[in-house]
Design an enzyme around this catalytic site. Structure first.
Site, PDB file in Angstrom:
ATOM      1  N   ASN A  16     -22.049  92.215 -19.002  1.00 36.51           N
ATOM      2  CA  ASN A  16     -21.609  91.165 -18.084  1.00 36.51           C
ATOM      3  C   ASN A  16     -20.144  91.433 -17.738  1.00 36.51           C
ATOM      4  O   ASN A  16     -19.256  91.179 -18.546  1.00 36.51           O
ATOM      5  CB  ASN A  16     -21.783  89.799 -18.772  1.00 36.51           C
ATOM      6  CG  ASN A  16     -21.223  88.652 -17.953  1.00 36.51           C
ATOM      7  OD1 ASN A  16     -20.858  88.825 -16.780  1.00 36.51           O
ATOM      8  ND2 ASN A  16     -21.156  87.475 -18.553  1.00 36.51           N
ATOM      9  N   LYS A  18     -18.324  89.986 -15.567  1.00 38.19           N
ATOM     10  CA  LYS A  18     -17.607  88.766 -15.146  1.00 38.19           C
ATOM     11  C   LYS A  18     -16.793  89.036 -13.877  1.00 38.19           C
ATOM     12  O   LYS A  18     -17.224  89.813 -13.043  1.00 38.19           O
ATOM     13  CB  LYS A  18     -16.759  88.239 -16.309  1.00 38.19           C
ATOM     14  CG  LYS A  18     -17.607  88.079 -17.579  1.00 38.19           C
ATOM     15  CD  LYS A  18     -16.951  87.298 -18.662  1.00 38.19           C
ATOM     16  CE  LYS A  18     -17.919  87.196 -19.846  1.00 38.19           C
ATOM     17  NZ  LYS A  18     -17.404  86.391 -20.929  1.00 38.19           N
ATOM     18  N   HIS A 103     -24.905  80.815 -17.795  1.00 35.96           N
ATOM     19  CA  HIS A 103     -23.867  81.334 -18.701  1.00 35.96           C
ATOM     20  C   HIS A 103     -22.926  80.186 -19.066  1.00 35.96           C
ATOM     21  O   HIS A 103     -22.672  79.299 -18.239  1.00 35.96           O
ATOM     22  CB  HIS A 103     -23.093  82.469 -18.022  1.00 35.96           C
ATOM     23  CG  HIS A 103     -22.159  83.165 -18.961  1.00 35.96           C
ATOM     24  ND1 HIS A 103     -20.937  82.629 -19.295  1.00 35.96           N
ATOM     25  CD2 HIS A 103     -22.279  84.321 -19.657  1.00 35.96           C
ATOM     26  CE1 HIS A 103     -20.344  83.451 -20.167  1.00 35.96           C
ATOM     27  NE2 HIS A 103     -21.133  84.479 -20.397  1.00 35.96           N
ATOM     28  N   GLU A 105     -19.852  79.935 -19.207  1.00 37.56           N
ATOM     29  CA  GLU A 105     -18.697  79.755 -18.313  1.00 37.56           C
ATOM     30  C   GLU A 105     -19.106  79.003 -17.045  1.00 37.56           C
ATOM     31  O   GLU A 105     -18.311  78.261 -16.469  1.00 37.56           O
ATOM     32  CB  GLU A 105     -18.074  81.127 -17.999  1.00 37.56           C
ATOM     33  CG  GLU A 105     -17.316  81.656 -19.219  1.00 37.56           C
ATOM     34  CD  GLU A 105     -17.207  83.168 -19.325  1.00 37.56           C
ATOM     35  OE1 GLU A 105     -17.529  83.874 -18.354  1.00 37.56           O
ATOM     36  OE2 GLU A 105     -16.806  83.641 -20.409  1.00 37.56           O
ATOM     37  N   GLU A 172     -25.844  82.717 -26.999  1.00 38.10           N
ATOM     38  CA  GLU A 172     -24.408  82.977 -26.900  1.00 38.10           C
ATOM     39  C   GLU A 172     -23.635  81.760 -27.411  1.00 38.10           C
ATOM     40  O   GLU A 172     -23.326  80.843 -26.636  1.00 38.10           O
ATOM     41  CB  GLU A 172     -24.024  83.235 -25.438  1.00 38.10           C
ATOM     42  CG  GLU A 172     -24.657  84.479 -24.858  1.00 38.10           C
ATOM     43  CD  GLU A 172     -23.721  85.141 -23.845  1.00 38.10           C
ATOM     44  OE1 GLU A 172     -23.439  86.319 -24.011  1.00 38.10           O
ATOM     45  OE2 GLU A 172     -23.260  84.452 -22.919  1.00 38.10           O
ATOM     46  N   GLY A 178     -15.681  85.837 -25.939  1.00 32.52           N
ATOM     47  CA  GLY A 178     -14.325  86.228 -25.572  1.00 32.52           C
ATOM     48  C   GLY A 178     -13.279  85.890 -26.618  1.00 32.52           C
ATOM     49  O   GLY A 178     -12.084  85.962 -26.351  1.00 32.52           O
ATOM     50  N   SER A 218     -18.629  88.310 -28.314  1.00 28.95           N
ATOM     51  CA  SER A 218     -17.805  89.281 -29.046  1.00 28.95           C
ATOM     52  C   SER A 218     -18.624  90.401 -29.694  1.00 28.95           C
ATOM     53  O   SER A 218     -18.272  90.887 -30.780  1.00 28.95           O
ATOM     54  CB  SER A 218     -16.919  88.574 -30.089  1.00 28.95           C
ATOM     55  OG  SER A 218     -16.016  87.699 -29.421  1.00 28.95           O
TER      56      SER A 218
HETATM   57  P1  PGA Z   1     -17.786  88.639 -24.780  1.00 32.55           P
HETATM   58  O1  PGA Z   1     -18.627  87.860 -23.667  1.00 32.55           O
HETATM   59  O2  PGA Z   1     -18.614  89.817 -25.242  1.00 32.55           O
HETATM   60  O3  PGA Z   1     -16.511  89.060 -24.108  1.00 32.55           O
HETATM   61  O4  PGA Z   1     -17.556  87.676 -25.895  1.00 32.55           O
HETATM   62  C1  PGA Z   1     -20.014  87.699 -23.781  1.00 32.55           C
HETATM   63  C2  PGA Z   1     -20.539  86.928 -22.583  1.00 32.55           C
HETATM   64  O5  PGA Z   1     -19.837  86.048 -22.086  1.00 32.55           O
HETATM   65  O6  PGA Z   1     -21.654  87.179 -22.094  1.00 32.55           O
END
Ligand code: PGA
Length: 259
Positions: A16, A18, A103, A105, A172, A178, A218
Site C-alpha cells: 500500500n 498510500k 483502510h 486511514e 490491521e 505506521g 508495521s
Molecule cells: P505500515 O502500514 O506498514 O506502514 O504500518 C500498513 C497499512 O496501512 O496498510
C-alpha cells in the site's frame, strides 16, 4: 525456526503506497519489484496499490508480470456526480485487479463507517475487483479489552450484506499502522482465528477455510517470518516497507511457504 504455515490458500503480499511517489518514482519502484519477483515462487501473489494518478503507469510496468495492481479506495456508486471520487469500473478499466476498502486511514479521515465499507466491498465485486477489506481495533479499544468486539462488529457488517467469494480481509490493528509497533504473533493469530471462526459460523467452514486474511501494521523484513509462521496468517498488507523495493522483496521472500 518454524517456517510459514502451508495452507490451500494462496499467500498475498500487498504494498500500500498510500499518498507517496510521483510517476517516475512509481515506475522505478514497480520496475524493481517486478524484476525482483521474476524468479520468486508462484505460490505467492503480489499486488501494488499506488494512488490513483499513478495507476496507469504501474499497470503498464506490471503488464505481463506476476505483479497485480489495485486501487486504494472506490466509491460505492457505479458512476455519477461525485466530485473527486473513483468508481470500481474506472479502476477495473485501468487494469486493477484488487481494491482496498475501509483502510483505517479512510475510516479515520473520511468518517467511513462499517456500512459504507460493506457497500464499497459490494461495488468492487460487481465490477470483478477483489476487495481487500481492512478491519482492526484502536489502541483505546484494545486497552479496554474490546478488541474482539470491534472486529466482530466490523466483520458482521460485511456478512450482513453477503461477503463475496473473492473477499480478502486484512487485520490491521490501528495502533500498529505506521507506528513501528507490530502486533505480536500471538495477537495476530488470535485476531485471525476470531475472524475466521466468526466467518465460519455465518458462511460455513468451507468458505472460511478459503478466506484469505492478511496482517497489516508495521510489517517489516525482520518480523514477517514470525507472523507468517502462525496459523491463519495468509500474507501481509505492507505500508511503509513497501516503498523500498529491497525491503518489500525481503518481505515477500520471508513470508513465502518454505522460506
Ligand atoms: P505500515 O502500514 O506498514 O506502514 O504500518 C500498513 C497499512 O496501512 O496498510
Amino acid at each position: 525456526m518454524k517456517g510459514p504455515v502451508v495452507t490451500g490458500r494462496r499467500r498475498l503480499i500487498a504494498g500500500n503506497w498510500k499518498m507517496h511517489l510521483d510517476r517516475a518514482g512509481a515506475r522505478s519502484l514497480a520496475e524493481a519489484v517486478t524484476a525482483g519477483v521474476a524468479a520468486a515462487t508462484e505460490a505467492t501473489e503480489i499486488a501494488l496499490f499506488p494512488s490513483h494518478p499513478l495507476l496507469s503507469e504501474v499497470v503498464a510496468v506490471c503488464a505481463g508480470t506476476r505483479v497485480a495492481v489495485g486501487g486504494q479506495d472506490l466509491h460505492p456508486a457505479e458512476q455519477g456526480a461525485y466530485t473527486g471520487e473513483v468508481s470500481g469500473a474506472q479502476l477495473a478499466d485501468v487494469g486493477c485487479r484488487y481494491v482496498l476498502c475501509g483502510h483505517s486511514e479512510r475510516r479515520r479521515d473520511h468518517g467511513e463507517d462499517d456500512q459504507l465499507v460493506a457497500q464499497k466491498m459490494l461495488a468492487a465485486e460487481r465490477v470483478g475487483l477483489i476487495p481487500v477489506v481492512c478491519v482492526g481495533e484502536s489502541l483505546e479499544r484494545r486497552q479496554a479489552g474490546r478488541a474482539a468486539e470491534v472486529l466482530e462488529n466490523q466483520l458482521d457488517a460485511l456478512l450482513a450484506v453477503g461477503a463475496p467469494a473473492s473477499l480478502v480481509l486484512a487485520y490491521e490493528p490501528v495502533w500498529a499502522i505506521g507506528t513501528g509497533e507490530v502486533a505480536t504473533p500471538d495477537i495476530a493469530e488470535e485476531a485471525h482465528s476470531l475472524l475466521r471462526s466468526r466467518f465460519a459460523d455465518r458462511l460455513g467452514a468451507a468458505r472460511a477455510e478459503a478466506l484469505r486474511i492478511l496482517y497489516g501494521g508495521s510489517a517489516k523484513p525482520d518480523n514477517v517470518a514470525a507472523l507468517a509462521g502462525r496459523q491463519g496468517v495468509d500474507g501481509f498488507l505492507v505500508g511503509g516497507a513497501s516503498l523500498d523495493a529491497a525491503s518489500f522483496l525481503a518481505i515477500i521472500a520471508g513470508s513465502a511457504p518454505g522460506a
